[in-house]
Design an enzyme around this catalytic site. Structure first.
Site, PDB file in Angstrom:
ATOM      1  N   THR A 150       1.265  -1.187   0.059  1.00 46.88           N
ATOM      2  CA  THR A 150      -0.244   0.098   0.226  1.00 46.88           C
ATOM      3  C   THR A 150       0.755   1.410  -0.101  1.00 46.88           C
ATOM      4  O   THR A 150       0.239   2.563  -0.553  1.00 46.88           O
ATOM      5  CB  THR A 150      -0.722   0.239   0.805  1.00 46.88           C
ATOM      6  OG1 THR A 150      -0.081  -0.329   2.123  1.00 46.88           O
ATOM      7  CG2 THR A 150      -1.768  -1.313   1.312  1.00 46.88           C
ATOM      8  N   CYS A 176       2.228   2.945   8.927  1.00 45.65           N
ATOM      9  CA  CYS A 176       1.349   2.528  10.304  1.00 45.65           C
ATOM     10  C   CYS A 176       1.752   2.699  11.981  1.00 45.65           C
ATOM     11  O   CYS A 176       2.506   2.883  12.317  1.00 45.65           O
ATOM     12  CB  CYS A 176       0.380   1.613  10.039  1.00 45.65           C
ATOM     13  SG  CYS A 176      -0.426   1.692   8.017  1.00 45.65           S
ATOM     14  N   CYS A 194      -2.988   0.397  14.547  1.00 50.49           N
ATOM     15  CA  CYS A 194      -3.531   0.877  13.680  1.00 50.49           C
ATOM     16  C   CYS A 194      -4.727  -0.165  13.260  1.00 50.49           C
ATOM     17  O   CYS A 194      -4.822  -1.862  13.452  1.00 50.49           O
ATOM     18  CB  CYS A 194      -2.990   1.127  11.878  1.00 50.49           C
ATOM     19  SG  CYS A 194      -3.884   1.681  11.639  1.00 50.49           S
ATOM     20  N   ARG A 226      -6.739  -3.662   9.061  1.00 48.33           N
ATOM     21  CA  ARG A 226      -6.508  -5.332   8.102  1.00 48.33           C
ATOM     22  C   ARG A 226      -4.750  -5.243   8.672  1.00 48.33           C
ATOM     23  O   ARG A 226      -3.788  -5.005   8.009  1.00 48.33           O
ATOM     24  CB  ARG A 226      -6.709  -6.189   7.401  1.00 48.33           C
ATOM     25  CG  ARG A 226      -6.870  -7.390   7.608  1.00 48.33           C
ATOM     26  CD  ARG A 226      -7.541  -8.418   5.970  1.00 48.33           C
ATOM     27  NE  ARG A 226      -7.095  -7.957   5.076  1.00 48.33           N
ATOM     28  CZ  ARG A 226      -6.221  -8.161   4.383  1.00 48.33           C
ATOM     29  NH1 ARG A 226      -5.268  -8.907   4.849  1.00 48.33           N
ATOM     30  NH2 ARG A 226      -5.877  -7.366   2.384  1.00 48.33           N
ATOM     31  N   ARG A 250       4.592   6.902   2.892  1.00 48.36           N
ATOM     32  CA  ARG A 250       3.092   7.731   3.506  1.00 48.36           C
ATOM     33  C   ARG A 250       2.842   7.469   4.338  1.00 48.36           C
ATOM     34  O   ARG A 250       2.307   6.120   4.430  1.00 48.36           O
ATOM     35  CB  ARG A 250       2.549   8.338   2.521  1.00 48.36           C
ATOM     36  CG  ARG A 250       1.231   7.508   1.841  1.00 48.36           C
ATOM     37  CD  ARG A 250       0.866   8.147   0.714  1.00 48.36           C
ATOM     38  NE  ARG A 250      -0.352   6.877  -0.091  1.00 48.36           N
ATOM     39  CZ  ARG A 250      -0.146   6.002  -0.480  1.00 48.36           C
ATOM     40  NH1 ARG A 250       1.215   5.483  -0.804  1.00 48.36           N
ATOM     41  NH2 ARG A 250      -1.575   5.483  -0.668  1.00 48.36           N
ATOM     42  N   CYS A 255      -0.837   6.439   6.860  1.00 51.73           N
ATOM     43  CA  CYS A 255      -1.819   6.049   7.442  1.00 51.73           C
ATOM     44  C   CYS A 255      -2.565   7.563   7.569  1.00 51.73           C
ATOM     45  O   CYS A 255      -2.461   7.816   8.342  1.00 51.73           O
ATOM     46  CB  CYS A 255      -1.967   4.725   7.420  1.00 51.73           C
ATOM     47  SG  CYS A 255      -3.490   4.179   8.204  1.00 51.73           S
ATOM     48  N   CYS A 309      -4.323   5.676  10.698  1.00 53.61           N
ATOM     49  CA  CYS A 309      -4.283   5.659  12.340  1.00 53.61           C
ATOM     50  C   CYS A 309      -3.285   6.830  12.459  1.00 53.61           C
ATOM     51  O   CYS A 309      -3.170   7.522  12.933  1.00 53.61           O
ATOM     52  CB  CYS A 309      -3.764   4.247  12.707  1.00 53.61           C
ATOM     53  SG  CYS A 309      -1.867   4.085  11.921  1.00 53.61           S
TER      54      CYS A 309
END
Length: 396
Positions: free
Chosen positions: A45, A49, A53, A56, A78, A80, A83
């Protein structure tokens, strides 16, 4: 067997590998209290995080671990959006909401509307209750009770009348104050409003292996045994409450303090202490029942209520235990919550746990000594009775 068939010796994991193993375990547990310890990036992605967080849990091979956010950004990840790892942590947000709730409770006249306070924090009443207790250690209602108690004691210490102090603290009735606060004062509320004027109180603070113990004594007996981690704080609080009381020390009182220290460090001992117990009829009944619980045994608040003949008054029994001002000598630490849970203790749950463990792990030598003493007393009593019988049988 050829050398190739021999298994190679296991390599010791490096510090980095151990750190990554611990970090991955925290990610799997969604451990929010580790949010400030590290962040992790997800290759699939492109985001990084917090460990807690709510998204999933990613596949382990897609995770990259970083000591801080700047390291993750340099690696091309970058933040999230879910969270928000660059913002305040979940623990910090909860602490801020709890502080906001405390301020709202403190500035509200009368009983606060906890539903409205929960909505102002963006939570349901149930979620707010759980969050507040997790952050502060007490429920919103418990915080309100402590606030009213502090206000009442402060007003009494400033010389206000008992009636004025009770009303100013927010108590709906005087009975609530006398039931939950007055027994823990160590003196009558009227005497406290006069700084203890007219009360002959001796007190001392002594070290013990649970921190420090404050012992206060009137002419009738010990009226307070308090535990704490700071000797000066214990003494200063007592002096503030009884600024105008007659304070003194003598050799006999020093012996009483030594007995209390022994009782704290060896709570299974049956040490006779003169007590000045002050409470309502119901509270004194509960405190008498507490002293009947043998060392090494416990009971729940429900069982104590049933023994008191009021099985539905569990909360009243719990309040009576919490109002006990004489620690260990009146062993409220032997009462547990539902399911034998180690619930709150006025002087700290850790001290309650330590006292219970000492009683459960009572030294065998102490038990043998007590048994030997009991046998000696029985033999002495039997010898006296036999001698008396012989005297009765002797002819003139």
């Amino acid at each position: 067997m050829t050398p190739a068939a021999l298994s190679a010796p296991e390599r010791e994991p490096s510090k980095r590998e151990l750190w990554e193993r611990d970090c991955w375990a925290m990610i799997e547990r969604r451990q929010s209290d580790a949010d400030c310890a590290f962040v992790y990036g997800v290759v699939s992605t492109g985001v990084y995080c917090r460990p807690g967080c709510p998204s999933r849990v990613p596949r382990r091979e897609n995770v990259r671990l970083f000591a801080d956010r700047s390291e993750a950004r340099r690696a091309g990840f970058r933040p999230c959006l879910r969270c928000d790892p660059d913002g305040a942590s979940q623990a910090e947000r909860k602490a801020a909401l709890a502080a906001k709730a405390c301020a709202l409770i403190e500035k509200t006249e009368g009983r606060p509307d906890f539903d409205a306070i929960a909505r102002s924090c963006g939570m349901s009443r149930h979620h707010f209750h759980r969050m507040f207790k997790a952050v502060t250690g007490i429920t919103p209602g418990g915080y309100l009770a402590a606030l009213k108690k502090r206000r009442a004691i402060g007003s009494l210490g400033q010389g206000e009348s008992v009636t004025s102090a009770i009303a100013g603290a927010g108590y709906g009735s005087a009975s609530r104050f006398y039931e939950s606060v007055a027994p823990a004062l160590g003196a009558r509320p009227r005497a406290l409003s006069k700084g203890g004027a007219g009360e002959q109180i001796r007190f001392a603070v002594a070290p013990c292996d649970l921190g420090f113990v404050l012992v206060a004594m009137t002419k009738q007996g010990i009226c307070a045994i308090e535990l704490g981690g700071d000797a000066e704080a214990l003494a200063d609080d007592f002096r503030r409450r009884f600024a105008r009381a007659c304070l003194a020390e003598d050799a006999a009182f020093s012996q009483a303090v030594a007995n209390v220290v022994t009782l704290v460090e060896e709570p299974w001992r049956d040490i006779a202490l003169p007590l000045d117990v002050r409470g309502t009829v119901f509270q004194e009944k509960i405190w008498r029942l507490l002293r009947e619980i043998p060392a090494g045994e416990t009971m729940t608040y429900g069982e104590l209520a049933a023994r008191a003949g009021c099985p539905t008054a569990v909360r009243a029994v719990a309040r009576a235990c919490a109002s006990n001002a004489i620690a260990v000598a009146i062993p409220c630490h032997r009462v547990l919550g539902k399911g034998s849970a180690l619930t709150g203790y006025r002087w700290g749950v850790e001290r309650k746990d330590a006292l219970l463990k000492r009683e459960r792990n009572r030294p065998a030598l102490a038990e043998a000594t007590d048994l030997r003493d009991n046998n000696a007393l029985e033999e002495e009593a039997g010898s006296s009775q036999a001698q008396g019988n012989a005297e009765n049988l002797r002819l003139p």
